[in-house]
Design an enzyme around this catalytic site. Structure first.
Site, mmCIF file in Angstrom:
data_model
loop_
_atom_site.group_PDB
_atom_site.id
_atom_site.type_symbol
_atom_site.label_atom_id
_atom_site.label_comp_id
_atom_site.label_asym_id
_atom_site.label_seq_id
_atom_site.Cartn_x
_atom_site.Cartn_y
_atom_site.Cartn_z
ATOM 1 C CB SER A 192 -7.391 3.574 16.867
ATOM 2 O OG SER A 192 -6.022 3.343 17.168
ATOM 3 C CE1 TYR A 227 -5.345 6.482 12.433
ATOM 4 C CE2 TYR A 227 -4.810 6.059 14.730
ATOM 5 C CZ TYR A 227 -5.300 5.618 13.511
ATOM 6 O OH TYR A 227 -5.748 4.323 13.379
ATOM 7 C CE LYS A 246 -8.910 5.710 13.423
ATOM 8 N NZ LYS A 246 -9.894 4.988 12.605
HETATM 9 P P1 NAI Z 1 -5.349 0.050 5.120
HETATM 10 O O1 NAI Z 1 -4.577 1.209 4.596
HETATM 11 O O2 NAI Z 1 -4.847 -1.323 4.890
HETATM 12 O O3 NAI Z 1 -6.857 0.099 4.557
HETATM 13 C C1 NAI Z 1 -7.578 1.278 4.462
HETATM 14 C C2 NAI Z 1 -8.539 1.167 3.287
HETATM 15 O O4 NAI Z 1 -9.334 2.358 3.248
HETATM 16 C C3 NAI Z 1 -7.821 1.063 1.941
HETATM 17 O O5 NAI Z 1 -8.386 0.020 1.163
HETATM 18 C C4 NAI Z 1 -8.082 2.414 1.293
HETATM 19 O O6 NAI Z 1 -8.138 2.378 -0.122
HETATM 20 C C5 NAI Z 1 -9.426 2.785 1.900
HETATM 21 N N1 NAI Z 1 -9.691 4.227 1.849
HETATM 22 C C6 NAI Z 1 -8.805 5.232 2.076
HETATM 23 N N2 NAI Z 1 -9.402 6.414 1.904
HETATM 24 C C7 NAI Z 1 -10.702 6.163 1.579
HETATM 25 C C8 NAI Z 1 -11.824 6.971 1.279
HETATM 26 N N3 NAI Z 1 -11.720 8.315 1.292
HETATM 27 N N4 NAI Z 1 -12.997 6.390 0.981
HETATM 28 C C9 NAI Z 1 -13.102 5.025 0.958
HETATM 29 N N5 NAI Z 1 -12.075 4.202 1.219
HETATM 30 C C10 NAI Z 1 -10.891 4.757 1.543
HETATM 31 O O7 NAI Z 1 -5.524 0.360 6.669
HETATM 32 P P2 NAI Z 1 -6.035 -0.515 7.897
HETATM 33 O O8 NAI Z 1 -4.917 -0.656 8.824
HETATM 34 O O9 NAI Z 1 -6.763 -1.698 7.436
HETATM 35 O O10 NAI Z 1 -7.045 0.520 8.556
HETATM 36 C C11 NAI Z 1 -8.442 0.332 8.622
HETATM 37 C C12 NAI Z 1 -8.961 1.115 9.810
HETATM 38 O O11 NAI Z 1 -8.398 0.591 11.004
HETATM 39 C C13 NAI Z 1 -8.618 2.598 9.796
HETATM 40 O O12 NAI Z 1 -9.721 3.337 10.277
HETATM 41 C C14 NAI Z 1 -7.459 2.691 10.779
HETATM 42 O O13 NAI Z 1 -7.330 3.963 11.351
HETATM 43 C C15 NAI Z 1 -7.879 1.653 11.788
HETATM 44 N N6 NAI Z 1 -6.821 1.144 12.652
HETATM 45 C C16 NAI Z 1 -5.708 0.558 12.116
HETATM 46 C C17 NAI Z 1 -4.719 0.092 12.950
HETATM 47 C C18 NAI Z 1 -3.477 -0.560 12.451
HETATM 48 O O14 NAI Z 1 -2.530 -0.741 13.243
HETATM 49 N N7 NAI Z 1 -3.399 -0.954 11.193
HETATM 50 C C19 NAI Z 1 -4.838 0.215 14.430
HETATM 51 C C20 NAI Z 1 -6.050 0.830 14.859
HETATM 52 C C21 NAI Z 1 -6.996 1.274 14.002
#
Ligand code: NAI
Length: 265
Positions: free
Chosen positions: A152, A167, A171
């Site tokens: 991130s 968080y 990261k």
């Molecule tokens: P999101 O909440 O849309 O997707 C996360 C997914 O991970 C969901 O489908 C959820 O069911 C799954 N998940 C949660 N716990 C889990 C577990 N224990 N085992 C397997 N799957 C699990 O979030 P997003 O935004 O798509 O995030 C994806 C990655 O990107 C994360 O690592 C987040 O920290 C990172 N990120 C997101 C940013 C943002 O602004 N949205 C910015 C920078 C990084």
């Protein structure tokens, strides 16, 4: 120029590769699944939410992409082992492992409950380690592999105005874990890199922006982003394809920061 036989588009192709994406059922992970599949890879959509993973696998199949859905809580090692074994059983190998599942957490450090701290570190950092090492055991046998971890921009800077110490620490850990594993596994032909998105429109941040405090945050975030908008998940798709492809074979231990310029000033 090296004496490369394939042209550049061929070196970007993922035809014949097999990939897994954790957190593939939603947001950034879902976009990564579509991108890798469109570039030619078979894709295992891994998520704790199997129903949602199955929906994404069906979306891929409707584009003629070979796909399976796998249920796993990637913070548990036995489930990670099962995830890897399922992909190997289906396709015989894993060439691309995208360790992306993660959660957000916004608390002042003085008020943060240690259970909450552990939850974030367990999923955002320790689970990335677990997935990477089980993927590497399979990739080592082939002498080739591409591991891509979702870090991130919060690994690079302390966000403001919201406080998110757990968080950010998780990261930053992903960033240095990526470098360390890259050095350790380079002799096995395994490349390890990360992608650092800036603020991206997914449920992870939408949950925050829907709160009263969150509604005041958005204009402050936008003021600090030189390109003046949040990312859409499409903005991140090129990076995952590049890191998964032969075109990036000389790159390991690196991070691609895709933040609309946030960290530039
Ligand atoms: P999101 O909440 O849309 O997707 C996360 C997914 O991970 C969901 O489908 C959820 O069911 C799954 N998940 C949660 N716990 C889990 C577990 N224990 N085992 C397997 N799957 C699990 O979030 P997003 O935004 O798509 O995030 C994806 C990655 O990107 C994360 O690592 C987040 O920290 C990172 N990120 C997101 C940013 C943002 O602004 N949205 C910015 C920078 C990084």
């Amino acid at each position: 120029m090296n004496d490369v036989k394939k042209n550049i588009l061929e070196r970007f192709s993922l035809a014949g590769r097999s990939a897994l994406v954790t957190g593939g059922a939603s947001g950034i992970g879902r976009a990564f699944c579509h991108a890798l599949g469109e570039a030619g890879a078979k894709v295992a959509v891994v998520d704790i939410n199997l129903t949602a993973a199955e929906i994404v696998a069906e979306e891929l199949k409707s584009k003629s992409i070979e796909a399976i859905a796998i249920s796993a809580d990637v913070s548990l090692e036995n489930e990670v082992e099962n995830m890897v074994a399922t992909v190997v059983k289906a396709w015989g190998e894993i060439t691309i492992g995208v360790n992306n599942a993660g959660i957000g957490m916004w608390h002042d450090a003085t008020e943060l409950d240690m259970d909450e701290w552990s939850k974030v570190i367990d999923l955002n950092l320790s689970a990335v380690f677990l997935c990477a090492r089980h993927e590497a055991r399979v990739m080592r046998k082939e002498g080739y592999g591409k591991i891509i971890n979702t870090a991130s921009m919060s690994a690079h800077i302390a966000n403001t105005p919201q406080n998110q110490s757990a968080y950010n620490a998780s990261k930053a850990g992903v960033l240095h874990l990526t470098r360390t594993l890259a050095a350790e596994w380079a002799p096995d032909g395994i490349r390890v890199n990360s992608i650092s998105p800036g603020y991206t429109k997914t449920t992870l941040v939408e949950k925050l922006l829907e709160t009263p405090a969150g509604q005041k945050m958005l204009p402050l975030w936008l003021e600090r982003i030189p390109l003046g908008r949040m990312a859409s998940t499409d903005d991140l798709q090129g990076a995952v394809c590049y890191l998964a492809a032969e075109a990036s074979d000389y790159m390991t231990g690196s991070d691609l920061l895709i933040d609309g310029g946030y960290c530039a000033w």
